[in-house]
Design a protein around this motif. Structure first.
Motif, PDB file in Angstrom:
ATOM      1  N   ALA A   1     -11.362 -10.439   7.055  1.00 52.90           N
ATOM      2  CA  ALA A   1     -12.606 -10.010   6.424  1.00 52.90           C
ATOM      3  C   ALA A   1     -13.066  -8.728   7.102  1.00 52.90           C
ATOM      4  N   GLY A   2     -13.021  -7.625   6.402  1.00 56.67           N
ATOM      5  CA  GLY A   2     -13.476  -6.358   6.973  1.00 56.67           C
ATOM      6  C   GLY A   2     -14.990  -6.287   6.924  1.00 56.67           C
ATOM      7  N   MET A   3     -15.620  -6.379   8.091  1.00 52.20           N
ATOM      8  CA  MET A   3     -17.077  -6.398   8.150  1.00 52.20           C
ATOM      9  C   MET A   3     -17.662  -4.995   8.323  1.00 52.20           C
ATOM     10  N   ILE A   4     -16.877  -4.083   8.896  1.00 53.07           N
ATOM     11  CA  ILE A   4     -17.371  -2.742   9.204  1.00 53.07           C
ATOM     12  C   ILE A   4     -16.381  -1.722   8.653  1.00 53.07           C
ATOM     13  N   GLY A   5     -16.917  -0.662   8.053  1.00 50.11           N
ATOM     14  CA  GLY A   5     -16.034   0.377   7.533  1.00 50.11           C
ATOM     15  C   GLY A   5     -15.245  -0.111   6.335  1.00 50.11           C
ATOM     16  N   THR A   6     -14.078   0.491   6.121  1.00 53.54           N
ATOM     17  CA  THR A   6     -13.209   0.139   5.000  1.00 53.54           C
ATOM     18  C   THR A   6     -11.956  -0.543   5.520  1.00 53.54           C
ATOM     19  N   THR A   7     -11.637  -1.696   4.945  1.00 50.10           N
ATOM     20  CA  THR A   7     -10.477  -2.470   5.374  1.00 50.10           C
ATOM     21  C   THR A   7      -9.191  -1.687   5.143  1.00 50.10           C
ATOM     22  N   ARG A   8      -8.299  -1.739   6.126  1.00 49.01           N
ATOM     23  CA  ARG A   8      -6.961  -1.179   5.967  1.00 49.01           C
ATOM     24  C   ARG A   8      -5.997  -2.348   5.788  1.00 49.01           C
ATOM     25  N   PRO A   9      -5.346  -2.478   4.637  1.00 47.19           N
ATOM     26  CA  PRO A   9      -4.400  -3.587   4.463  1.00 47.19           C
ATOM     27  C   PRO A   9      -3.163  -3.389   5.325  1.00 47.19           C
ATOM     28  N   THR A  10      -2.508  -4.469   5.657  1.00 44.50           N
ATOM     29  CA  THR A  10      -1.209  -4.383   6.332  1.00 44.50           C
ATOM     30  C   THR A  10      -0.124  -4.271   5.267  1.00 44.50           C
ATOM     31  N   HIS A  11       0.795  -3.340   5.477  1.00 43.25           N
ATOM     32  CA  HIS A  11       1.888  -3.112   4.533  1.00 43.25           C
ATOM     33  C   HIS A  11       3.134  -3.821   5.069  1.00 43.25           C
ATOM     34  N   TYR A  12       3.513  -4.911   4.435  1.00 43.70           N
ATOM     35  CA  TYR A  12       4.680  -5.684   4.868  1.00 43.70           C
ATOM     36  C   TYR A  12       5.906  -5.270   4.059  1.00 43.70           C
ATOM     37  N   HIS A  13       7.015  -5.015   4.772  1.00 42.73           N
ATOM     38  CA  HIS A  13       8.294  -4.667   4.146  1.00 42.73           C
ATOM     39  C   HIS A  13       9.300  -5.757   4.511  1.00 42.73           C
ATOM     40  N   VAL A  14       9.809  -6.448   3.521  1.00 41.51           N
ATOM     41  CA  VAL A  14      10.809  -7.494   3.755  1.00 41.51           C
ATOM     42  C   VAL A  14      12.185  -6.822   3.675  1.00 41.51           C
ATOM     43  N   LEU A  15      12.808  -6.628   4.831  1.00 39.77           N
ATOM     44  CA  LEU A  15      14.085  -5.915   4.875  1.00 39.77           C
ATOM     45  C   LEU A  15      15.267  -6.835   4.594  1.00 39.77           C
ATOM     46  N   LEU A  16      15.130  -8.105   4.953  1.00 39.97           N
ATOM     47  CA  LEU A  16      16.226  -9.066   4.804  1.00 39.97           C
ATOM     48  C   LEU A  16      15.622 -10.451   4.657  1.00 39.97           C
ATOM     49  N   ASP A  17      16.164 -11.250   3.753  1.00 34.61           N
ATOM     50  CA  ASP A  17      15.684 -12.631   3.604  1.00 34.61           C
ATOM     51  C   ASP A  17      16.855 -13.546   3.277  1.00 34.61           C
TER      52      ASP A  17
END
Length: 894
Positions: free
Chosen positions: A793-809
């Motif tokens: 929950a971003g309470m201050i400023g603007t939230t920066r999402p995490t960018h997930y890269h699935v390289l291998l599964d």
């Protein structure tokens, strides 16, 4: 080094038969080169939500356009190569004005260095031009006679002579614009990144012509005072914009975001030095430190208006520093006399005050100095500050650069409109138009996972929870403990009573401390290592035996010099769990947060995902699965002698995913790839990081070996993905092979990125996106497997999402299962009562690397020893002191 116990377990894990290479064992992964995997599908679960992203749609009206790449060489008349970007841009702009017909009327995109691009070919493959630049009054070459200024006042007002440059343009390559269109369709193209680079260069050229400072993909308008915020120490934050073209599943996009860079505060040199060294008077300035700080900075002489670069300081103060000056007589012959800089300016009617007793600025050449009094000089604007910020500066930057979502939306949309990209001749030439509205994108909000506390289960609300009227799940009681105080103003008796009472409310039985120890006042001026040693002399004198826990009160809230030596003494030498605090006020919330850390370090659990107990995490709870987090911490900018610290954490006590152990190593400075995951010694033993984590998993999981390993990697860019897959993963495979397994584990490799410029906004709402928001459509990669997630929950400023890269599964998660799993791992961070922005294993790896880096903070890196490795540049890499057996498997980093 591994303990005897670890070596026994290692033998237990090793099979009787020799270990075969992985390919021969029925698994072909090692025999081939890994590439980032293709997206298998998109997620469906969660509540639908309409979002906006700071991506602007780019339309390609002429996909058949072709960029032509030309190499550029610019030289002076004497054949010296022009190196300054500013001069190069001026030369090419002048060339365009003077030789438009010879260029076939083509628009030029110049990168400021050695590359130039056009849409379609120039008339010839090799072109040579002569360009003459008429320069205004500015810095010229030093006169060489030691004069405090370049010539006299009359000479300074004349225009400097025009300079002649020779420019050679040679054809290098073709870059078809349709490579971008092919990449949007998910087809590989070798020209795609080059085509995007050309588009970025076009935008940067536009900003350079407007006089903006360019820093990689960002640009800053230094002439607008509203963009500045004072950070203290002579440093200002300057707000600008970051722009880059990105290929997404929704087409070509322009990603525009707010950016900040650090600049030296322009103005009088005197004011800068006082602020930078935090002193009030010039006589308090450390001139050795000032010389290092001022070197290569650009200044303007107030009495002439001329600009110079500082190369150093004079050896003597202004009223003693002599230089040779020719005096004219009636016959016209000059007599050379020695005069002080102070007297010279006095003769010109310029009286110097404070700088009479301060060194002069040397703005000449190494063997031909030119001296200027500091009080006549101002620092020019737009000079970058590249050193590490202090804790106070960093806090001020965060405070002053915050922007709520509506403000950030306004800033980026105004920027796209005001830049008038539709009028850019080069963009029009290649048939590109840019939308002026934020991109609309469909998102989903995942439900928060249920948490289990000591006496209840609970669904967090808005990404948050608390321990009011709640017990910790597995409290660890402690009786043998003490409080030590390093000269902080703190009532230790009150602190101990409140900690005991708070522990009772949370289910932790905390005995009365053996003793409360205040530092000897005579030690306060000693170095941090001495202070720690003296404190332990008091501890040994007052305690009947080794404590199981020490609470340490530090005088500074952040970056105390005592912290590193204190941690090293406890964790390396004595094996004592310790918690450092610097309380501003002592209340229930503060003490609860302290107890959460203490309990985790002592081996307890504060909370757990309910699905961990129920064994219902898809694909994880039914098969022995190890969760790994990897990160590397680097030294401050400019410190090439400080080793980087690599940390890997591994989950333990399967089927839980909330307990972790860390393995930490030093490695070459500024190297991001971890090089000690597998480390085969001459005796055939593996002393790498993964070995001890694999053994710990085996020991803590009832003798089960991991059949699945999920790896989360932080801190790498897209260009390093292949190294993660084919260097780091290869080391992990070798470590597993070396220990031996009956069934080789399957791997899933995921990179988490926070250092990007994508933002998500709720359409028409003033607040940040809700916790659990995930996006895997439109603004993601057209081919590779990635998604954005705002778990917190971003309470201050603007939230920066995490960018997930699935390289291998290899494990085979569905998109929904993997996103739910990643979301859940943001709720198992034991030292917090909120969901965090990135999965807990990565946060733990970051904490472990950061804490262990304090161990070598006071080391002398110039010394060498036989037990240390050597970096490629010949630098010795000091090895980290090993953790004591008592704490090596604990969550000491929590």
């Amino acid at each position: 080094m591994a303990s005897a116990k670890d070596q026994d377990v290692g033998k237990e894990l090793t099979p009787v038969l020799p270990v075969l290479p992985r390919a021969d064992a029925g698994h072909q992964a090692e025999a081939r080169h890994f590439h980032p995997m293709v997206r298998p599908g998109v997620g469906r679960s969660g509540r639908r939500i309409q979002l906006l992203s700071n991506h602007f749609t780019v339309k390609l009206h002429d996909e058949d356009a072709v960029f032509y790449h030309y190499s550029v060489a610019i030289k002076y008349e004497d054949e010296r190569v022009v190196e300054g970007k500013g001069i190069g841009r001026k030369v090419i702009d002048k060339l365009y004005q003077a030789y438009s017909s010879e260029l076939g009327g083509k628009e030029l995109a110049y990168d400021g260095e050695k590359s130039l691009f056009t849409v379609g070919p120039l008339p010839q493959k090799i072109l040579d031009f002569k360009v003459i630049l008429e320069e205004s009054p500015a810095r010229s070459s030093a006169s060489g006679n030691g004069s405090p200024e370049e010539g006299n006042g009359k000479r300074a007002k004349r225009l400097l002579p025009a300079k002649t440059f020779y420019v050679e343009i040679r054809y290098a390559a073709k870059i078809p614009l349709n490579s971008i269109a092919q990449a949007i369709k998910g087809l590989e193209s070798e020209n795609t990144q080059e085509a995007l680079r050309v588009l970025d260069i076009i935008l940067r050229q536009q900003q350079a012509r407007r006089g903006f400072l360019l820093v990689r993909q960002s640009f800053f308008n230094g002439s607008d005072s509203r963009n500045y915020c004072d950070l203290g120490g002579g440093v200002s934050g300057c707000r600008g914009l970051d722009s880059s073209f990105r290929i997404t599943s929704g087409g070509l996009m322009l990603n525009m975001d707010v950016s900040t860079t650090m600049l030296l505060t322009p103005g009088p040199v005197r004011n800068f030095l006082l602020a930078n060294q935090n002193v009030r008077e010039p006589h308090q300035v450390d001139w050795g430190k000032a010389k290092r700080m001022l070197r290569n900075l650009r200044i303007k002489a107030r009495h002439t208006g001329m600009e110079f670069k500082i190369i150093g300081l004079s050896e003597l103060p202004c009223n003693q520093q002599l230089f040779s000056m020719k005096c004219k007589n009636g016959s016209g012959d000059g007599q050379t006399v020695e005069v002080t800089v102070y007297d010279y300016f006095a003769q010109l009617g310029i009286q110097l005050s404070w700088s009479a007793h301060a060194p002069c600025l040397d703005v000449g050449r190494p063997k031909k100095p030119i001296y200027l009094p500091m009080e006549l000089c101002d620092l020019l604007p737009l000079q970058r500050y590249t050193k590490a910020l202090t804790t106070q500066q960093r806090a001020a930057l965060v405070e002053k650069s915050r922007q709520k979502p509506p403000e950030r939306i306004r800033v980026v949309t105004d920027a796209v409109r005001s830049n008038k990209y539709d009028e850019d001749r080069m963009l029009r030439a290649c048939g590109i138009s840019i939308d002026k509205q934020l991109t609309r994108v469909d998102g989903r909000v995942l439900d928060a996972p249920k948490l289990q506390f000591g006496n209840e289960e609970f669904f967090p609300q808005k990404g948050r929870w608390n321990f009011n009227n709640k017990k910790l799940l597995e409290p660890k009681h402690f009786e043998r403990w003490a409080i030590v105080n390093f000269s902080a103003r703190c009532d230790l008796s009150h602190l101990s009573r409140e900690l005991i009472n708070c522990g009772a409310r949370k289910g932790i039985q905390v005995g009365r401390p053996y003793t409360l120890i205040d530092e000897d006042p005579q030690c306060r001026r000693a170095g941090p290592i001495v202070r720690v040693e003296k404190m332990f002399e008091l501890i040994k004198a007052k305690l009947p035996g080794p404590p199981e826990f020490l609470l340490c009160v530090l005088p500074e809230r952040k970056n105390s010099d005592i912290y590193g030596p204190w941690k090293k003494k406890n964790l390396h030498e004595l094996g004592i769990v310790t918690q450092c605090i610097a309380p501003l006020k002592i209340n229930d919330q503060y003490l609860t947060n302290v107890l959460l850390k203490i309990n985790a370090k002592l081996g307890g659990l504060n909370s757990l995902l309910t699905v961990e107990q129920m064994r219902s995490i898809p694909l994880v709870n039914m098969v022995p699965t190890m969760i790994v987090g990897m990160d590397v911490s680097h030294g401050s900018p400019g410190r090439s002698d400080v080793p980087s610290i690599a940390a890997v954490v591994g989950s333990r006590s399967w089927p839980q995913v909330s307990r972790y152990r860390a393995s930490v190593r030093s490695q070459s400075p500024k190297v991001e790839m971890i090089d000690a995951l597998f480390k085969l010694m001459p005796n055939g033993e593996d002393e790498g990081m993964m070995r001890e984590l694999l053994i710990d998993f085996f020991q803590s999981s009832n003798g089960r070996k991991p059949e699945q390993i999920v790896i989360f990697r932080d801190g790498v860019s897209e260009t390093q993905f292949n190294q993660v897959l084919n260097v780091e993963l290869d080391q992990i495979i070798k470590a597993v092979n070396h220990l031996g397994v009956e069934k080789f584990p399957k791997f899933t490799v995921i990179v988490a990125q926070k250092n990007h410029h994508t933002k998500l906004f709720q359409d028409g709402a003033p607040d940040n996106v809700p916790p659990g928001t995930v996006v895997d459509l439109k603004i993601v990669h057209p081919r590779n497997y990635d998604f954005f997630m705002c778990a917190h929950a971003g309470m201050i400023g603007t939230t920066r999402p995490t960018h997930y890269h699935v390289l291998l599964d290899e494990i085979g998660f569905s998109a929904d299962d993997l996103q739910q799993f990643v979301h859940a791992l943001s709720y198992v961070y034991q030292r917090s009562t909120t969901a965090i922005s990135v999965v807990a294993p990565i946060c733990y790896a970051h904490l472990a690397a950061l804490q262990m880096s304090q161990f070598v903070k006071f080391e002398d890196f110039s010394d060498t020893s036989s037990g240390q490795a050597t970096a490629a540049g010949g630098h010795v890499i000091p090895e980290l002191p090993p953790l004591h057996d008592n704490v090596r498997s604990s969550m000491f980093f929590c």
